[in-house]
Scaffold this active site. Structure first.
Site, PDB file in Angstrom:
ATOM      1  N   GLU A  43       1.025  -1.738  -5.714  1.00  0.00           N
ATOM      2  CA  GLU A  43       1.442  -1.167  -6.873  1.00  0.00           C
ATOM      3  C   GLU A  43       2.302  -0.740  -7.614  1.00  0.00           C
ATOM      4  O   GLU A  43       2.138   1.024  -6.499  1.00  0.00           O
ATOM      5  CB  GLU A  43      -0.123  -1.410  -7.609  1.00  0.00           C
ATOM      6  CG  GLU A  43      -0.599  -2.363  -7.916  1.00  0.00           C
ATOM      7  CD  GLU A  43      -1.883  -2.624  -8.345  1.00  0.00           C
ATOM      8  OE1 GLU A  43      -2.583  -1.766  -9.663  1.00  0.00           O
ATOM      9  OE2 GLU A  43      -2.326  -3.575  -8.669  1.00  0.00           O
ATOM     10  N   CYS A  52       1.799  -7.131  -2.545  1.00  0.00           N
ATOM     11  CA  CYS A  52       0.734  -8.222  -2.701  1.00  0.00           C
ATOM     12  C   CYS A  52       0.593  -7.319  -0.826  1.00  0.00           C
ATOM     13  O   CYS A  52       1.683  -7.456  -0.191  1.00  0.00           O
ATOM     14  CB  CYS A  52       0.605 -10.032  -2.468  1.00  0.00           C
ATOM     15  SG  CYS A  52       0.935 -10.165  -4.265  1.00  0.00           S
ATOM     16  N   GLU A  54      -0.050  -9.228   1.900  1.00  0.00           N
ATOM     17  CA  GLU A  54       0.222  -9.881   2.722  1.00  0.00           C
ATOM     18  C   GLU A  54       1.442  -9.906   3.020  1.00  0.00           C
ATOM     19  O   GLU A  54       1.973  -9.798   3.920  1.00  0.00           O
ATOM     20  CB  GLU A  54      -0.160 -11.352   2.542  1.00  0.00           C
ATOM     21  CG  GLU A  54      -1.287 -11.828   1.924  1.00  0.00           C
ATOM     22  CD  GLU A  54      -2.235 -11.764   1.006  1.00  0.00           C
ATOM     23  OE1 GLU A  54      -1.987 -10.558  -0.368  1.00  0.00           O
ATOM     24  OE2 GLU A  54      -2.921 -12.561   0.287  1.00  0.00           O
ATOM     25  N   CYS A  85      -1.276 -15.773  -3.380  1.00  0.00           N
ATOM     26  CA  CYS A  85      -0.488 -15.964  -4.543  1.00  0.00           C
ATOM     27  C   CYS A  85       0.781 -16.519  -3.774  1.00  0.00           C
ATOM     28  O   CYS A  85       1.191 -16.758  -2.764  1.00  0.00           O
ATOM     29  CB  CYS A  85      -0.021 -14.906  -5.446  1.00  0.00           C
ATOM     30  SG  CYS A  85       2.065 -14.609  -4.577  1.00  0.00           S
TER      31      CYS A  85
END
Ligand code: THU
Length: 131
Positions: A43, A52, A54, A85
């Protein structure tokens, strides 16, 4: 899907940088030749700049020369498994449209899908060529 892939995702999760959401995610991608490449969410104080787990794993794998993938494991510390997501689904579909995905929690819950079930109509390069 091997249990060791879930374990690799769980370990990567411990390295997540998630001071804003407090939601730590680990991902482990298995390549066609059996290499395991991990990612965690990273983040940022500028919230949309975060990425993310992934996509960290996928980008690292491509940078290391891998473009063929046989499985993805995701691990979170929450009560329910995380579903990738929409952006991650699209990015993964570029390389492995039917990728088997196992999503785990540290409390033992599991959920399984294939990517084509999560993203049945990805945007593809075929559409670009047809323009
Ligand atoms: N996140 C992931 O890394 N993967 C997912 O599958 C769902 C969401 C991250 C993004 C953000 O850092 C935090 O989880 C909360 O959305």
């Amino acid at each position: 899907m091997s249990e060791s892939l879930v374990e690799a995702a769980r370990e990567a999760m411990t390295r997540a940088y998630a001071p804003y959401s407090g939601y730590r995610v680990g991902a482990a991608l298995e390549t066609r030749d059996g290499t395991v490449i991990v990612g965690c969410n990273v983040e940022n104080a500028s919230y949309p700049a975060g990425i993310c787990a992934e996509r960290v794993a996928l980008s690292a794998a491509v940078a290391q020369g891998h473009r063929e993938f046989s499985a993805l494991a995701i691990c979170v510390e929450a009560g329910s498994p995380a579903s990738p997501c929409g952006i991650c689904r699209q990015v993964l579909a570029e390389f492995a449209p039917a990728l088997p995905i196992t999503s785990a929690t540290t409390r033992g819950a599991r959920q399984r899908w294939t990517l084509d079930a999560l993203l049945p109509a990805p945007f593809t390069s075929a559409v670009l060529r047809d323009a």
